[in-house]
Design a protein around this motif. Structure first.
Motif, short mmCIF file in Angstrom:
data_model
loop_
_atom_site.label_atom_id
_atom_site.label_comp_id
_atom_site.label_asym_id
_atom_site.label_seq_id
_atom_site.Cartn_x
_atom_site.Cartn_y
_atom_site.Cartn_z
N ASN A 119 49.51 44.25 42.56
CA ASN A 119 49.31 42.80 42.57
C ASN A 119 47.88 42.38 42.93
N GLN A 120 46.90 43.09 42.41
CA GLN A 120 45.51 42.72 42.66
C GLN A 120 45.18 41.37 42.01
N ASP A 121 44.37 40.60 42.69
CA ASP A 121 43.94 39.30 42.17
C ASP A 121 42.63 39.50 41.42
N ILE A 122 42.73 39.91 40.17
CA ILE A 122 41.56 40.17 39.33
C ILE A 122 41.66 39.34 38.07
N LEU A 123 40.55 39.24 37.34
CA LEU A 123 40.51 38.41 36.15
C LEU A 123 39.89 39.16 34.97
N PHE A 124 40.30 38.74 33.78
CA PHE A 124 39.71 39.21 32.54
C PHE A 124 39.58 38.00 31.60
N GLY A 141 49.70 57.12 26.72
CA GLY A 141 49.01 57.32 27.98
C GLY A 141 48.60 56.03 28.65
N LEU A 142 49.56 55.11 28.82
CA LEU A 142 49.26 53.78 29.33
C LEU A 142 49.49 53.68 30.83
N PRO A 143 48.46 53.37 31.62
CA PRO A 143 48.66 53.10 33.04
C PRO A 143 49.44 51.79 33.22
N PRO A 144 50.09 51.58 34.35
CA PRO A 144 50.84 50.34 34.59
C PRO A 144 49.97 49.10 34.38
N GLY A 145 50.48 48.16 33.59
CA GLY A 145 49.77 46.93 33.30
C GLY A 145 49.01 46.95 31.99
N LEU A 164 40.09 32.87 30.28
CA LEU A 164 40.36 33.66 31.47
C LEU A 164 41.86 33.87 31.67
N PHE A 165 42.23 35.07 32.10
CA PHE A 165 43.62 35.35 32.44
C PHE A 165 43.68 36.39 33.55
N ARG A 166 44.78 36.36 34.27
CA ARG A 166 45.03 37.35 35.32
C ARG A 166 46.05 38.35 34.80
N SER A 224 33.74 33.37 43.22
CA SER A 224 34.99 34.14 43.33
C SER A 224 35.47 34.59 41.96
N ILE A 225 35.24 33.78 40.91
CA ILE A 225 35.59 34.19 39.55
C ILE A 225 34.75 35.40 39.15
N ALA A 226 33.46 35.35 39.47
CA ALA A 226 32.57 36.47 39.15
C ALA A 226 33.06 37.74 39.83
N ARG A 227 33.43 37.64 41.09
CA ARG A 227 33.87 38.83 41.83
C ARG A 227 35.18 39.37 41.27
N LYS A 228 36.10 38.50 40.91
CA LYS A 228 37.37 38.96 40.35
C LYS A 228 37.18 39.63 39.00
N LEU A 229 36.21 39.16 38.22
CA LEU A 229 35.91 39.81 36.94
C LEU A 229 35.30 41.19 37.16
N ALA A 230 34.37 41.30 38.11
CA ALA A 230 33.78 42.60 38.42
C ALA A 230 34.83 43.55 38.98
N ASP A 231 35.69 43.04 39.86
CA ASP A 231 36.77 43.87 40.41
C ASP A 231 37.74 44.31 39.32
N GLY A 232 37.92 43.47 38.30
CA GLY A 232 38.77 43.86 37.18
C GLY A 232 38.23 45.07 36.44
N CYS A 233 36.93 45.11 36.27
CA CYS A 233 36.32 46.27 35.60
C CYS A 233 36.41 47.52 36.48
N ILE A 234 36.22 47.35 37.78
CA ILE A 234 36.40 48.49 38.69
C ILE A 234 37.83 49.01 38.60
#
Length: 602
Positions: free
Chosen positions: A366-371, A488-492, A358-360, A416-426
């Motif tokens: 500064n979204q708190d998301i995970l991959f 064509g790279l978005p920030p991050g 896992l990493f942020r 909360s890990i599950a939600r951050k992973l889903a939010d990362g995909c969004i």
């Protein structure tokens, strides 16, 4: 449910060569479409597997390695499993109207794609959505038809469902022109599709179980090896001729570890223990070695199924591995928590996942998301610096899996890990010009996930490190900005090695599951954005097509539509806008192809 959540259709020798290339450019796995040339010839449903023209049919011979005592299904009383679904309150008339309008739009998209398949590729595996022709990708047994059966039931398309049931009689699962059968794909799409439709209709249509037994009994022949590990790319004509087979020393992890749900359900429905016995031997092998791999708690991408070894050094939860981990909490549910085996395996998996993968990422806001990245474990050290911060669309299943695990295994802190992973995909959808996530991307990982703020210079440095052929000491900022514009790279984002969208379901899968767990309307709104963008970019005259580049709002479309578009992607979009009792997660468990199997009563 991975690269299915997933088509492993390339010849084995090509797969081996590709998988041993640079780890950062892993070959796609379980749901990756095969770059077939369009099949313009009208093949009959059952065709010859022999170059001589003599049609070969599967017939059961005496086994070379018979089982004396089958491992039976657990016989203890099913235990109570904690509820998964949120206690939804009644909605306002306005909210109901908006939800149903969205659901109707999804159904219209499904009807459009189904009509294209029905009119132009009926009883073929897949429709080619640009040319109106068809492709044969999964043994020629009408993959899209079988894979879509329970979607037709869920969407109330009774006439179309009854027509599909009649067509099932025309499919001969005893023969195919293919010389090898992909056991994993056959299991999740065909067997899973038949079982899901059977369970959703409460066994009302006997042909569904009849055909499930036909296909299950055929592919059971792939387990007739010395150690009872299946030959995942089964040379079925050898078995049909009474010859012996061996499992491969280069077996894809997901192809070996993602058979449990379907075979367990077969034993539950038929009371024949052979199916459960077959997959329980695999589970025992996995459990015995889980803490002995190069990265304890995880299994590597490739398995030596012939010598029963896990020596490969590459670890990922993405393509070639994904559904093995997805099935841990799901098999626990399907067995009614009658064993602690899957709980223990899930515990080891989560410990390794949280500690090593896992990493942020850095994001502009500064979204708190995970991959979850990849690890090459033969590099001596276990430090996080060895993590490759790569993300795939296929990995988006992970949020849903951890969300389910947090409930059924009573690990509430991991929701909360599950939600951050889903939010990362969004987030990965929202940052692209088309509003659609690419197949693969690399990200700029935070130095400190607990205290992470946008750092433009670090992003530039990561881009240069990833893409620059040589460093520019004169003006590194200008070099990075040039690369960002060129690629064509978005920030991050530091690289997009595969910008395609294959009509994949994994992101909406996790968004749907997290919605059913939390009841958060924001997830429905995110799903609606995703659907609108996908519908806009992929719709064709005949159906819907994959697209070549999610960075391009005028991206060319590609002439294929895998069966999971109807079996999974549109089903999940439909379900997130359905009443919560439609495929209630406390009553069904969904296989990696989104086929709902009824859970045992407690």
């Amino acid at each position: 449910m991975i690269y299915a959540r997933r088509s492993y259709l390339l010849p084995t020798i090509i797969l081996i060569c590709l998988t041993y290339s640079l780890f950062s450019s892993l070959p796609p796995g379980a749901r990756r479409p095969h770059p077939h040339a369009n099949d313009h010839a009208q093949h009959p449903i059952s065709t010859s597997a022999s170059s001589s023209g003599t049609q070969i049919h599967w017939t059961k011979h005496a086994e070379h390695h018979p089982i004396d005592d089958y491992i039976p299904l657990p016989t203890t009383k099913p235990s109570t499993i904690p509820k998964i679904q949120y206690e939804f309150r009644s909605e306002s008339w306005l909210a109901r109207l908006r939800r149903r309008r969205r659901q109707s739009a999804v159904k219209q998209a499904f009807q459009h794609a189904w009509k294209g398949y029905r009119d132009n590729a009926w009883l073929r595996d897949e429709l080619s959505p640009l040319s109106g022709r068809h492709r044969e990708t999964f043994a020629g047994w009408a993959a899209t038809l079988v894979d879509s059966l329970d979607s037709l039931v869920i969407m109330g398309m009774t006439k179309e469902f009854e027509e599909a049931l009649e067509a099932l009689e025309l499919i001969d699962f005893s023969t195919t022109h293919a010389l090898q059968i992909n056991i994993f794909e056959t299991n999740i799409r065909y067997l899973g599709g038949l079982l899901g439709a059977h369970d959703l209709t409460n066994g009302k249509h006997p042909i569904l179980l009849k055909k499930a037994i036909e296909i299950a009994d055929m592919i059971y022949g792939s387990f007739d090896t010395r150690n009872r590990m299946p030959q995942s790319r089964w040379e079925w004509t050898r078995s049909a001729g009474g010859h012996g087979i061996m499992p491969s020393r280069q077996t894809i992890l997901a192809e070996l570890g993602s058979l449990s749900l379907e075979f367990t359900r077969m034993s539950q429905l038929t009371h024949d223990p052979k199916y459960f016995d077959a997959i329980q031997r695999i589970t025992d092998f996995f459990e015995e070695n889980q803490e002995q791999t190069k990265l304890p708690g995880l299994w590597p991408m490739l398995v030596n199924a012939q010598d029963m070894e896990f020596s490969d050094p590459r670890f990922t939860i993405g393509g070639m591995a994904d559904s093995t981990y997805e099935y841990l909490p799901k098999e626990h549910m399907l067995l009614g928590a009658q064993t602690t085996q899957y709980r223990n395996m899930y515990d080891s998996f989560m410990r390794a996942l949280k500690g090593r993968l896992l990493f942020r990422p850095m994001t502009k806001d500064n979204q708190d998301i995970l991959f979850a990245g990849n690890v090459q474990a033969n590099v001596i050290s276990h430090s996080r610096e060895k993590l490759d911060p790569q993300w795939e669309h296929l990995k988006c299943f992970l949020g849903g899996t951890i969300g389910i695990g947090s409930k059924v295994f009573e690990r509430p802190e991991e929701l909360s890990i599950a939600r951050k992973l889903a939010d990362g995909c969004i987030w990965a959808y929202d940052i692209m010009p088309t509003g659609i996530m690419p197949e693969i991307l690399h990200l700029s990982a935070c130095r400190d996930p607990e205290d992470c703020h946008w750092d433009e210079s670090k992003w530039h440095q990561d881009v240069r490190h990833r893409l620059a052929k040589k460093s520019s000491s004169n003006n590194p900022t200008q070099q990075a900005e040039s690369l960002i514009e060129t690629y064509g790279l978005p920030p991050g984002v530091v690289d997009i090695p595969d910008p395609k969208y294959h009509l994949r379901p994994e992101a909406i899968e996790s968004v749907f599951i997290l919605y059913r767990i939390t009841g958060d309307i924001k997830l429905q709104d995110a799903a609606w954005r995703m659907f609108q963008n996908i519908e806009k970019m992929t719709r064709t005259h005949f159906a819907h097509a994959a697209i070549a580049d999610v960075r391009d709002v005028d991206s060319p479309q590609l002439d294929y539509m895998e069966s999971f578009w109807l079996a999974e992607t549109l089903k999940y979009f439909y379900l997130i806008f359905s009443d919560p009792d439609v495929v209630n997660l406390d009553e069904y468990v969904l296989n990696t192809e989104a086929h709902p199997f009824r859970r045992p009563a407690t």
